[in-house]
Design an enzyme around this catalytic site. Structure first.
Site, PDB file in Angstrom:
ATOM      1  N   LYS A   1       0.850  -1.162  -0.091  1.00  0.00           N
ATOM      2  CA  LYS A   1       0.078  -0.075   0.048  1.00  0.00           C
ATOM      3  C   LYS A   1       0.921   1.298   0.131  1.00  0.00           C
ATOM      4  O   LYS A   1       0.597   2.240  -0.689  1.00  0.00           O
ATOM      5  CB  LYS A   1      -0.955   0.020   1.306  1.00  0.00           C
ATOM      6  CG  LYS A   1      -2.128  -0.812   1.041  1.00  0.00           C
ATOM      7  CD  LYS A   1      -3.350  -0.363   2.037  1.00  0.00           C
ATOM      8  CE  LYS A   1      -4.478  -1.257   2.032  1.00  0.00           C
ATOM      9  NZ  LYS A   1      -5.585  -0.946   2.852  1.00  0.00           N
TER      10      LYS A   1
ATOM     11  N   LYS B   1      -5.073  -9.651  -6.910  1.00  0.00           N
ATOM     12  CA  LYS B   1      -6.510  -9.643  -5.755  1.00  0.00           C
ATOM     13  C   LYS B   1      -7.359  -8.431  -6.291  1.00  0.00           C
ATOM     14  O   LYS B   1      -6.956  -7.230  -6.628  1.00  0.00           O
ATOM     15  CB  LYS B   1      -6.099  -9.686  -4.438  1.00  0.00           C
ATOM     16  CG  LYS B   1      -6.352  -8.309  -3.658  1.00  0.00           C
ATOM     17  CD  LYS B   1      -6.143  -8.283  -2.272  1.00  0.00           C
ATOM     18  CE  LYS B   1      -6.209  -7.146  -1.539  1.00  0.00           C
ATOM     19  NZ  LYS B   1      -6.532  -6.880  -0.403  1.00  0.00           N
TER      20      LYS B   1
ATOM     21  N   LYS C   1      -9.952  -2.377  -3.952  1.00  0.00           N
ATOM     22  CA  LYS C   1     -10.473  -1.060  -4.363  1.00  0.00           C
ATOM     23  C   LYS C   1      -9.303  -0.104  -4.680  1.00  0.00           C
ATOM     24  O   LYS C   1      -9.718   1.046  -5.271  1.00  0.00           O
ATOM     25  CB  LYS C   1     -11.427  -0.764  -3.330  1.00  0.00           C
ATOM     26  CG  LYS C   1     -11.291  -0.665  -1.873  1.00  0.00           C
ATOM     27  CD  LYS C   1     -12.094  -0.084  -1.159  1.00  0.00           C
ATOM     28  CE  LYS C   1     -11.886  -0.331   0.454  1.00  0.00           C
ATOM     29  NZ  LYS C   1     -11.535  -1.872   0.849  1.00  0.00           N
TER      30      LYS C   1
HETATM   31  N1  AQP Z   1     -10.070  -9.745  -3.656  1.00  0.00           N
HETATM   32  C1  AQP Z   1     -10.524 -10.337  -2.278  1.00  0.00           C
HETATM   33  N2  AQP Z   1     -10.854 -11.512  -2.084  1.00  0.00           N
HETATM   34  C2  AQP Z   1     -11.313 -12.037  -0.987  1.00  0.00           C
HETATM   35  N3  AQP Z   1     -11.482 -11.361  -0.073  1.00  0.00           N
HETATM   36  C3  AQP Z   1     -10.831  -9.947  -0.078  1.00  0.00           C
HETATM   37  N4  AQP Z   1     -11.225  -9.035   0.677  1.00  0.00           N
HETATM   38  C4  AQP Z   1     -10.565  -7.991   0.141  1.00  0.00           C
HETATM   39  N5  AQP Z   1     -10.186  -7.976  -1.105  1.00  0.00           N
HETATM   40  C5  AQP Z   1     -10.616  -9.476  -1.573  1.00  0.00           C
HETATM   41  C6  AQP Z   1     -11.567  -9.141   2.150  1.00  0.00           C
HETATM   42  O1  AQP Z   1     -12.475  -8.021   2.371  1.00  0.00           O
HETATM   43  C7  AQP Z   1     -12.443  -7.779   3.734  1.00  0.00           C
HETATM   44  C8  AQP Z   1     -12.519  -6.465   4.176  1.00  0.00           C
HETATM   45  O2  AQP Z   1     -11.671  -5.743   3.546  1.00  0.00           O
HETATM   46  P1  AQP Z   1     -11.038  -4.213   4.030  1.00  0.00           P
HETATM   47  O3  AQP Z   1     -11.961  -3.343   4.219  1.00  0.00           O
HETATM   48  O4  AQP Z   1      -9.842  -4.653   4.824  1.00  0.00           O
HETATM   49  O5  AQP Z   1     -10.540  -3.768   2.728  1.00  0.00           O
HETATM   50  P2  AQP Z   1      -9.262  -3.865   1.996  1.00  0.00           P
HETATM   51  O6  AQP Z   1      -8.635  -5.243   2.459  1.00  0.00           O
HETATM   52  O7  AQP Z   1      -8.555  -2.867   2.175  1.00  0.00           O
HETATM   53  O8  AQP Z   1     -10.026  -4.202   0.671  1.00  0.00           O
HETATM   54  P3  AQP Z   1      -9.239  -3.710  -0.612  1.00  0.00           P
HETATM   55  O9  AQP Z   1      -9.999  -3.667  -1.759  1.00  0.00           O
HETATM   56  O10 AQP Z   1      -8.354  -4.741  -1.020  1.00  0.00           O
HETATM   57  O11 AQP Z   1      -8.580  -2.437  -0.574  1.00  0.00           O
HETATM   58  P4  AQP Z   1      -7.021  -1.975  -0.548  1.00  0.00           P
HETATM   59  O12 AQP Z   1      -6.744  -2.105  -2.128  1.00  0.00           O
HETATM   60  O13 AQP Z   1      -7.221  -0.731   0.205  1.00  0.00           O
HETATM   61  O14 AQP Z   1      -6.429  -3.211   0.341  1.00  0.00           O
HETATM   62  C9  AQP Z   1     -11.223  -8.506   4.468  1.00  0.00           C
HETATM   63  O15 AQP Z   1     -11.712  -9.754   5.136  1.00  0.00           O
HETATM   64  C10 AQP Z   1     -10.398  -8.854   3.169  1.00  0.00           C
HETATM   65  O16 AQP Z   1      -9.600  -9.987   3.533  1.00  0.00           O
END
Ligand code: AQP
Length: 329
Positions: free
Chosen positions: A112, A194, A197
């Site tokens: 990140k 993966k 967002k």
């Molecule tokens: N691609 C994915 N496949 C399976 N599980 C996923 N999660 C996120 N992406 C995938 C799961 O969603 C939950 C919430 O996630 P978060 O709020 O921590 O968001 P995140 O991990 O920050 O989501 P993103 O989209 O991956 O954002 P960025 O890009 O900011 O890292 C978690 O349980 C996560 O495992």
């Protein structure tokens, strides 16, 4: 009943399919069998810059999506992280137990921070420690998350163990609850990465126009060859679509593969677009209904926070006492 805790960030207006299939779907199932605590983690959201108005709106939209996707506030405790100050308070104690090198090894921070153009804040660096506090405050047995969170769960266990060794048994060591089939949903444009967002190319959002989603699915990157088979190594694109299709329809991947024998990628994508539309349309309608009455939504969240504080307050008091803080009266 065993306890579960999980959280989701309100960093985007809409959750994506990875969030739903990797995590929230399990949250809905687990509320039937567990004493469940689910939170919208707004403290985590500000580890990257947020517009205050947008954050407030996204926090409500996140809560509305959780309700629309099936979280029942009478079965599960649904709350907003900043409403329960114990999270930040225990977070500090745990920060003081974490090694700098240990925190530096978190791969999500490396990813990140490398992607971020703006200055990288210390909060982004220490966020897994706050996450450990989120979990340990509720003495959760299980934490339903996607595969990307496994390393943070290990850190949580290490910190719990360290605290217990130093100060006497206080925290339960939680286990990650990761459903293998949907642990990692991949980006439709880059099926080796993966769905996330932060890289919004091949991301299917739950609240976007369904026509847009269907189009994204139709233009998903598939693989050379024409046969529809499940082979994540050689056919990551098609395999990802099969996993999504299977999870949304309740049919097994084998069943789908047999059904699509002799058909092409185009058929699979078109049908998956329809399956997704059928799944998401009532969800979108429910979200709109919840958002139409923000006062009622806030009431649900306030009730959740009250319940969460009952548990979190007791755990924090125990931890503060063990650390050697004077009672506050
Ligand atoms: N691609 C994915 N496949 C399976 N599980 C996923 N999660 C996120 N992406 C995938 C799961 O969603 C939950 C919430 O996630 P978060 O709020 O921590 O968001 P995140 O991990 O920050 O989501 P993103 O989209 O991956 O954002 P960025 O890009 O900011 O890292 C978690 O349980 C996560 O495992």
């Amino acid at each position: 009943r065993p306890r579960v805790l999980s959280g989701i960030q309100p960093t985007a207006g809409s959750f994506h399919l990875g969030n739903y299939l990797g995590a929230i779907r399990q949250w809905v199932a687990l509320q039937e069998t567990h004493d469940a605590f689910y939170c919208v983690v707004d403290l985590h959201a500000i580890t990257v810059e947020q517009d205050p108005k947008v954050l407030r709106q996204n926090t409500r939209t996140s809560a509305a999506q959780l309700l629309a996707l099936g979280i029942d506030p009478d079965s599960a405790t649904l709350f907003v992280q900043s409403h329960v100050p114990e999270h930040a308070q225990l977070g500090w104690v745990l920060q003081c137990l974490t090694g700098f090198g240990e925190a530096s090894r978190m791969t999500q921070f490396k990813d990140k921070s490398a992607r971020q153009e703006a200055q990288v804040g210390v909060g982004l660096f220490t966020y897994p420690i706050l996450q450990a506090a989120d979990i340990l405050l509720y003495n959760a047995h299980h934490v339903p998350v996607g595969e990307d969170q496994r390393q943070h769960l290990e850190l949580t266990r290490d910190l719990a163990q360290r605290f217990n060794t130093r100060y006497g048994k206080t925290f339960r060591l939680p286990e990650a609850y990761i459903v293998k089939d949907t642990a990692k949903i991949y980006d439709l444009q880059d099926p080796t990465a993966k769905m996330s967002k932060s890289v919004p190319t091949g991301v299917v959002e739950l609240l976007e126009d369904v026509k847009r989603s269907a189009k994204k699915i139709r233009s998903a990157v598939t693989d050379t060859g024409r046969e529809i088979t499940y082979d994540p190594e050689h056919k990551p694109g098609v395999s990802n679509l099969l996993v999504i299709y299977s999870a949304l329809s309740g049919r097994t991947v084998e069943d789908l593969v047999a059904d699509y024998d002799g058909k092409g990628y185009g058929d699979l994508k078109k049908d998956l677009g329809e399956v997704f539309t059928e799944f998401v349309t009532p969800v979108q309608e429910k979200v709109a209904t919840y958002l139409a009455d923000p006062a009622e939504l806030d009431k649900v969240l306030a009730k959740g926070a009250e319940r969460a504080r009952e548990v979190a307050g007791k755990t924090l008091a125990r931890a503060y006492d063990k650390v050697g803080f004077l009672p506050s009266g």
